[in-house]
Design an enzyme around this catalytic site. Structure first.
Site, PDB file in Angstrom:
ATOM      1  N   CYS A  25       0.866  -1.174   0.000  1.00 45.01           N
ATOM      2  CA  CYS A  25       0.000   0.000   0.000  1.00 45.01           C
ATOM      3  C   CYS A  25       0.906   1.229   0.000  1.00 45.01           C
ATOM      4  O   CYS A  25       1.745   1.381   0.896  1.00 45.01           O
ATOM      5  CB  CYS A  25      -0.844  -0.041   1.267  1.00 45.01           C
ATOM      6  SG  CYS A  25      -1.750   1.479   1.572  1.00 45.01           S
ATOM      7  N   ASN A  26       0.737   2.072  -0.992  1.00 43.89           N
ATOM      8  CA  ASN A  26       1.584   3.273  -1.080  1.00 43.89           C
ATOM      9  C   ASN A  26       1.238   4.279   0.009  1.00 43.89           C
ATOM     10  O   ASN A  26       2.099   4.971   0.526  1.00 43.89           O
ATOM     11  CB  ASN A  26       1.398   3.939  -2.439  1.00 43.89           C
ATOM     12  CG  ASN A  26       1.974   3.100  -3.553  1.00 43.89           C
ATOM     13  OD1 ASN A  26       3.108   3.277  -3.948  1.00 43.89           O
ATOM     14  ND2 ASN A  26       1.201   2.143  -4.049  1.00 43.89           N
ATOM     15  N   THR A  27      -0.058   4.355   0.349  1.00 45.26           N
ATOM     16  CA  THR A  27      -0.505   5.339   1.336  1.00 45.26           C
ATOM     17  C   THR A  27       0.128   5.034   2.699  1.00 45.26           C
ATOM     18  O   THR A  27       0.494   5.951   3.436  1.00 45.26           O
ATOM     19  CB  THR A  27      -2.051   5.331   1.409  1.00 45.26           C
ATOM     20  OG1 THR A  27      -2.553   5.404   0.067  1.00 45.26           O
ATOM     21  CG2 THR A  27      -2.580   6.502   2.173  1.00 45.26           C
ATOM     22  N   CYS A  29      -0.411   3.713  -6.408  1.00 45.82           N
ATOM     23  CA  CYS A  29      -1.408   3.084  -5.530  1.00 45.82           C
ATOM     24  C   CYS A  29      -1.551   1.664  -6.052  1.00 45.82           C
ATOM     25  O   CYS A  29      -1.639   1.450  -7.269  1.00 45.82           O
ATOM     26  CB  CYS A  29      -2.741   3.822  -5.614  1.00 45.82           C
ATOM     27  SG  CYS A  29      -4.113   2.917  -4.855  1.00 45.82           S
TER      28      CYS A  29
HETATM   29  N1  DGL Z   1      -3.956   0.536  -2.217  1.00 43.43           N
HETATM   30  C1  DGL Z   1      -3.558   1.589  -1.367  1.00 43.43           C
HETATM   31  C2  DGL Z   1      -2.386   2.368  -1.890  1.00 43.43           C
HETATM   32  O1  DGL Z   1      -1.552   1.791  -2.546  1.00 43.43           O
HETATM   33  C3  DGL Z   1      -4.603   2.368  -0.616  1.00 43.43           C
HETATM   34  C4  DGL Z   1      -5.825   2.774  -1.334  1.00 43.43           C
HETATM   35  C5  DGL Z   1      -6.895   3.415  -0.451  1.00 43.43           C
HETATM   36  O2  DGL Z   1      -7.394   2.735   0.452  1.00 43.43           O
HETATM   37  O3  DGL Z   1      -7.206   4.590  -0.645  1.00 43.43           O
HETATM   38  O4  DGL Z   1      -2.238   3.535  -1.629  1.00 43.43           O
END
Ligand code: DGL
Length: 277
Positions: free
Chosen positions: A76-78, A193
């Protein structure tokens, strides 16, 4: 060896998939015994949350995961955007892998020819400035534009069951809006993301020539010591909310991602402190 993958939903499966479906894996190494995949559906989507909220969520999830894995991949990037040494210090027995960190390293080593890059990400990742900051350190010569795509995660999570092609058609308008915001003549777009590779078809249709970079490929290189075996590695998939919802999502992804098949064998609910299930 036990390894965990963490995301707000099914996006992290694109990272797990790249790991499971790795043709370059070392067949002579000992396979890992267990993979835990945590879909934090109780807190989905992460993209609109504040840095403070996200930090708390990440700490709770790591707390829960630390007895289940020696290594945790923030698929997850976030979450990767808020990973810092203070968080890492609280989990001395767990090695934590961040996607953006792996990508910045990989770009400096393996993509020296790239000059202009567009990073597509959630609002929270965009606001954190993590991509711009980390890329500035690893590739100071690079021009980077960060574009938030707040519609995409809900669009993907809510419409998976329609199937891959209908999802691409549905996403086309929204993808067009994002493309219109691109101001630089980019050599490549980055999936900032882990949900976004699930819109690859729509993006490719509108930008057939642009190179698409997936940080999942970068983290896979860092995980080369871990080997997945379809017969010896057991995968348990957890939802911090209702596990039936996760089961349905996995079923929808069955034809798109190889790992979704393995993930369906054991699906459980996770009781995580702080999660409003
Ligand atoms: N899949 C996640 C990312 O890579 C988070 C997406 C989300 O929940 O907003 O950031």
């Amino acid at each position: 060896m036990k390894i965990a993958f963490l995301d707000s939903g099914v996006g992290g499966l694109t990272v797990l998939n790249s790991f499971v479906d790795d043709s370059k894996k070392a067949f002579d190494s000992e396979p890992i015994s267990e993979i835990t995949y945590l879909a934090d559906l109780a807190n989905l989507p992460y993209g609109g949350k504040s840095q403070e909220e996200l930090k708390l969520i990440l700490l709770n999830n790591l707390q829960w995961l630390q007895s289940r894995a020696d290594s945790v991949v923030l698929a997850c990037n976030t979450s990767s955007a808020i990973l810092d040494s203070e968080i890492e210090r609280q989990f001395p027995n767990v090695k934590i892998y961040g996607l953006i960190q792996a990508f910045a390293k990989d770009l400096a080593l393996n993509h020296k020819n790239l000059k202009k890059l567009v990073v597509l990400s959630t609002r929270a990742t965009h606001n954190s400035g993590a991509y711009i900051n980390m890329l500035k350190q690893s590739r100071p010569d690079l021009e980077v534009q960060s574009v938030p795509c707040p519609e995409w995660v809900p669009l993907i999570e809510d419409n998976l069951s329609k199937g891959y092609e209908p999802l691409q058609e549905l996403a086309e308008e929204s993808v067009k809006k994002i493309i219109n915001q691109i101001e630089i003549e980019a050599d490549a777009l980055v999936f900032g993301c882990t949900h976004y590779p699930l819109l690859k078809g729509a993006i490719k249709k509108l930008l057939p020539k642009v190179l698409l970079l997936d940080p999942a490929d970068s983290i896979r290189k860092e995980l080369s010591e871990f080997v997945f075996s379809p017969t010896q590695t057991s995968i348990t998939t957890y939802s911090s909310s209702n596990e039936e919802v996760l089961k349905d999502k996995l079923k929808s992804l069955d034809k798109i991602l190889l790992c979704a098949k393995y993930c369906q064998n054991k699906v459980k609910a996770a009781q995580i402190i702080g999660a409003k299930a």
